[in-house]
Design a protein around this motif. Structure first.
Motif, PDB file in Angstrom:
ATOM      1  N   CYS A  24       0.656  -1.275  -0.225  1.00 25.60           N
ATOM      2  CA  CYS A  24       0.157   0.163  -0.387  1.00 25.60           C
ATOM      3  C   CYS A  24       0.986   0.910   0.075  1.00 25.60           C
ATOM      4  CB  CYS A  24      -0.760   0.257   1.001  1.00 25.60           C
ATOM      5  SG  CYS A  24      -2.619  -0.699   1.030  1.00 25.60           S
ATOM      6  N   ILE A  70      -6.349   1.800  -0.422  1.00 27.23           N
ATOM      7  CA  ILE A  70      -6.322   0.795  -0.814  1.00 27.23           C
ATOM      8  C   ILE A  70      -6.706  -0.685  -0.970  1.00 27.23           C
ATOM      9  CG2 ILE A  70      -3.757  -0.232  -1.331  1.00 27.23           C
ATOM     10  CD1 ILE A  70      -3.176   2.543  -2.212  1.00 27.23           C
ATOM     11  N   GLU A  73     -10.037  -1.662  -1.935  1.00 28.29           N
ATOM     12  CA  GLU A  73      -9.759  -1.634  -3.246  1.00 28.29           C
ATOM     13  C   GLU A  73      -9.479  -3.343  -3.862  1.00 28.29           C
ATOM     14  OE1 GLU A  73      -7.525   0.332  -5.736  1.00 28.29           O
ATOM     15  OE2 GLU A  73      -7.674   2.043  -4.886  1.00 28.29           O
ATOM     16  N   GLN A 387      -0.040   2.585   3.459  1.00 22.78           N
ATOM     17  CA  GLN A 387      -0.678   3.760   2.125  1.00 22.78           C
ATOM     18  C   GLN A 387      -0.404   5.253   2.781  1.00 22.78           C
ATOM     19  OE1 GLN A 387      -4.477   3.715   1.294  1.00 22.78           O
ATOM     20  NE2 GLN A 387      -4.916   5.446  -0.047  1.00 22.78           N
ATOM     21  N   ASP A 421      -8.944  10.223  -1.201  1.00 21.24           N
ATOM     22  CA  ASP A 421      -7.949   8.621  -1.414  1.00 21.24           C
ATOM     23  C   ASP A 421      -8.809   7.596  -0.993  1.00 21.24           C
ATOM     24  OD1 ASP A 421      -6.344   9.945  -2.997  1.00 21.24           O
ATOM     25  OD2 ASP A 421      -4.681   8.697  -2.338  1.00 21.24           O
TER      26      ASP A 421
END
Length: 590
Positions: A24, A70, A73, A387, A421
């Motif tokens: 990430c 992320i 995802e 992340q 994000d």
């Protein structure tokens, strides 16, 4: 004899360790334009979540607290492409996540073994790649150690600690009276498969032998969907780095002995007759070793008080789950759970070194005490920490500053980037931008919710408030501007079922991957309120229209490029993944 070849790489950001935290971190930085090298010592990505170890990706407890960004995802792609929860397909999903980022140079089977430093700064690191028999030297401006074992700490002189702090050091009620070097141990997992025939098992001669009386706190139940044998754990009373090979051998003797008990103990033999040993791990999954020291050391008291920090960049919410150092050999229960609020914030100061100016870290090795670590160590938490580190690296490179200077002068920029994000930061809300900030929102057709909440920055249902609009196919959402404006893209956040594995009281009902394989297991389903097919239509003041349809969407955060002038943008759901309604948390423009 000729020397082995050495290959050089220049990067903006170098990440060591390709578990979920490192993956990430690398992806986050690459998406923001950095040239990234990701060095990982295994043949596949994922660390403890990979097919080599097979631990579940778990994180913050309770309803509405699932980690996004992320990691979501990846989990949604796994639901879409891997409904039967095959670990080798999951390996490919993690590999694809890195391969599709053109800014990442991936070095697999490459173990970091040296570092070049100058004063308080890392200049380069060197790894040995076993498959090619080459050295790889990576020079970079910024580094992140996501290796779990903090491999760069002894190589660079970065401050770190091992073991449990004394109660008196940080006033932690659950810490031992005296400090020691004891940690949580490592586990070898195994998986069983139910078959249509009886399967015999003969253990190797070196397997340990158990009776029911030997297992008062660790009695296996192969019929439980949550039985993954995590308690086959050793090493917390030894050195979980230096003694790994010896501990692996002992753990294999324990694991094969446990399978012998499951198959051949008189009380188990008949009921478990149709199960076979489908997979045995040979790489122990590690919980704890070195932890870096940052500008702040997060403690049990910080966790218990909810982690309210000015510099929050991630969050946790797993209980303080402290494993006995003797693991499987302990006569007591294998773990003690102390409650933790969910969610609680984790500060950026725990993600960079206090004495090496260009070194960050993410994952289980962040700057926390052992007691706080017992909660922060789980993999979904590690992923959002990764992340945060990768996003911070991009902002640091942009401003030509080190991580401490980002804390001192750019925290708002970092937090805004993470929220944009689709990372969740407890106590912080995303700030919508123009032209959406000044737009008028309304809904038509069959809908519930408040259209004005689409730009409140919450981006998830929380505390009984929808924070969005739920609408059925045939209904629509419209964002109307004062006149024609340039719309480069539309940002949408859909409902990906953040409570999808939880029961009505927040208890866990399902795991993201199988612990064992049963006959006639049902495939996993996509979140039913997630938009599968939808249409975006732009209309100018003069009435000129343009539409784009998105099909087979399986993402929660979606950007749709528009690059047109428009007086309004209309969203229309065409099909969901199963529900009558599609829920939208964010609908704004760039």
């Amino acid at each position: 004899m000729p020397a082995f070849e050495s290959v050089g790489h220049d990067a903006d950001f170098c990440v060591t360790g390709g578990g979920l935290a490192g993956l990430c971190a690398a992806v986050a930085a690459a998406r923001r334009g950095l040239r990234v090298v990701l060095m990982h010592d295994r043949p596949m990505l994922g660390g403890n979540a990979s097919s080599e170890i097979r631990m579940w990706v778990l994180g913050a407890a309770g309803k509405g607290n699932r980690e996004t960004g992320i990691i979501e995802e990846l989990m949604l792609e796994n639901l879409r492409r891997n409904p039967y929860k095959n670990y080798h397909i999951w390996d490919g999903i993690l590999y694809s996540a890195v391969r599709r980022e053109k800014n990442i140079k991936l070095l697999l089977n490459c173990s970091c073994l040296d570092a070049e430093t100058e004063n308080d700064k890392i200049i380069s690191i060197k790894g040995w790649q076993t498959t090619t028999q080459k050295y790889h030297r990576v020079a970079a401006g910024l580094f992140a150690d996501c290796s779990g074992d903090s491999v760069l700490a002894p190589l660079t002189g970065a401050a770190y600690r091992v073991g449990r702090e004394a109660q008196s050091e940080y006033g932690e009620a659950f810490a031992p009276a005296e400090a020691d070097k004891k940690t949580m141990g490592m586990s070898i997992l195994m998986q069983a498969r139910e078959t249509e025939r009886n399967i015999k098992f003969e253990p190797p001669e070196w397997a340990e032998k158990y009776t029911r009386e030997d297992l008062p706190h660790r009695l296996p139940n192969i019929f439980s969907p949550g039985e993954n044998f995590w308690y086959l754990e050793l090493g917390g009373n030894r050195d979980t780095i230096a003694d790994t090979e010896q501990l692996r051998d002992e753990l294999l003797a324990v694991a094969y002995g446990m399978w012998d008990f499951i198959k051949n103990d008189p009380a188990n033999k008949e009921k478990n007759a149709r199960f076979e040993l489908d997979w045995m791990g040979f790489l122990p999954g590690k919980r704890e070793s070195r932890r870096y020291e940052g500008d702040y050391v997060m403690t049990m008291r910080d966790v218990a008080s909810g982690g309210r920090f000015f510099d929050t960049v991630a969050y946790g919410g797993w209980p303080m789950d402290d494993h006995h150092p003797e693991g499987f050999r302990a006569s007591e229960p294998p773990t003690v759970y102390h409650p933790a609020p969910s969610p609680y914030g984790i500060p950026f100061r725990c993600l960079y070194s206090k004495n090496i100016c260009n070194l960050m870290f993410a994952g289980r090795n962040i700057s926390v005490t052992h007691s706080a670590f017992s909660s922060t160590r789980v993999m979904a938490t590690c992923a959002v920490l990764g992340q945060a580190a990768g996003t911070a690296a991009a902002i640091a490179a942009k401003h030509k500053k080190n991580p401490r200077e980002i804390y001192e002068g750019h925290m708002d920029e970092l937090q805004c980037a993470l929220l944009e994000d689709d990372c969740y930061l407890p106590g912080f809300a995303r700030k919508p931008e123009e032209p959406a900030l000044s737009a008028e929102f309304f809904a038509c057709g069959n809908f519930t919710g408040e259209p004005r909440d689409l730009t409140n920055g919450a981006d998830r249902e929380k505390n009984g408030r929808l924070n969005g609009v739920s609408l059925s196919p045939g209904a629509s959402l419209t964002m109307r501007f004062a006149g024609d404006v340039c719309v480069s893209a539309v940002r949408l956040v859909f409902d990906s079922g953040l409570d999808r594995d939880l029961g009505p009281n927040g208890e866990t009902l399902r795991r993201p991957m199988h612990a064992n394989y049963y006959l006639n297991a049902e495939p996993a389903a996509m979140p039913p309120r997630l938009a599968k097919n939808f249409r975006l239509t732009t209309v100018t003041e003069s009435g000129e229209q343009s539409a784009v349809e998105i099909k087979n969407n399986f993402k929660r955060l979606v950007y749709v490029n528009i690059n047109k002038k428009a007086a309004l943008v209309k969203f229309e759901p065409l099909e969901t993944w199963g529900n009558d309604n599609c829920t939208v948390f964010s609908f704004d423009s760039r």
